[in-house]
Design a protein around this motif. Structure first.
Motif, short mmCIF file in Angstrom:
data_model
loop_
_atom_site.label_atom_id
_atom_site.label_comp_id
_atom_site.label_asym_id
_atom_site.label_seq_id
_atom_site.Cartn_x
_atom_site.Cartn_y
_atom_site.Cartn_z
N PRO A 34 -20.74 -28.16 20.22
CA PRO A 34 -21.32 -26.95 20.78
C PRO A 34 -22.84 -26.98 20.63
N ASN A 118 -16.93 -20.58 16.78
CA ASN A 118 -16.21 -19.90 17.85
C ASN A 118 -16.23 -20.72 19.14
N GLU A 119 -17.36 -21.32 19.45
CA GLU A 119 -17.45 -22.12 20.67
C GLU A 119 -16.61 -23.38 20.54
N THR A 121 -13.85 -23.64 18.94
CA THR A 121 -12.43 -23.28 19.02
C THR A 121 -12.10 -22.47 20.25
N GLY A 122 -13.11 -22.15 21.05
CA GLY A 122 -12.88 -21.39 22.27
C GLY A 122 -12.78 -19.90 22.09
N LYS A 123 -13.12 -19.40 20.92
CA LYS A 123 -13.07 -17.96 20.67
C LYS A 123 -14.31 -17.31 21.25
N PRO A 124 -14.20 -16.08 21.76
CA PRO A 124 -15.38 -15.37 22.24
C PRO A 124 -16.28 -14.97 21.08
#
Length: 131
Positions: A34, A118-119, A121-124
């Motif tokens: 990321p 978060n990025e 793992t794809g979490k907002p």
């Protein structure tokens, strides 16, 4: 004890060579991590911005990022002037509000690390507080 994968999987030397070559190439490909881009909304007479830039340099030693500055008083930045004329410096991370006024190094490092996690793992992100 070494295991002969060719015998274990019943493949020919050529197949084994191809599979091991692909595995070697895969291990050499750099992982895409990321990326953080900070945007600092500022203007030329902002004294808090000078202090914020110094603190961000300390933060950058712990969490790498790119930074770009937006002078809210420059032509074309009227939207940002109306939004932040009384609040500079304002910092966005990857186009999301991060903080304003003062940069606390430890808090900012923690927030940036959370954004990266978060990025990855794809979490907002939830960086909408007004620290």
């Amino acid at each position: 004890m070494a295991i002969d994968l060719r015998r274990a999987f019943g493949c020919s030397s050529l197949t084994y060579f191809a599979i091991s070559s692909i595995a070697q190439i895969h291990s050499m490909v750099p992982r895409i991590s990321p990326r953080l881009v900070l945007t600092m909304f500022t203007h030329s007479r902002c004294q808090l911005c000078v202090t914020a830039k110094e603190a961000l340099e300390v933060v950058r030693q712990r969490v790498p990022f790119e930074i770009k500055e937006v002078d809210i008083r420059q032509p074309g930045n009227e939207k940002w002037f109306e939004e932040y004329k009384f609040d500079v410096p304002v910092i966005h991370a990857n186009d999301e509000f991060l903080l304003w006024h003062r940069v606390n190094v430890d808090d900012t490092v923690a927030k940036l690390q959370e954004i990266l996690r978060n990025e990855a793992t794809g979490k907002p992100s939830n960086s909408k507080d007004s620290s």
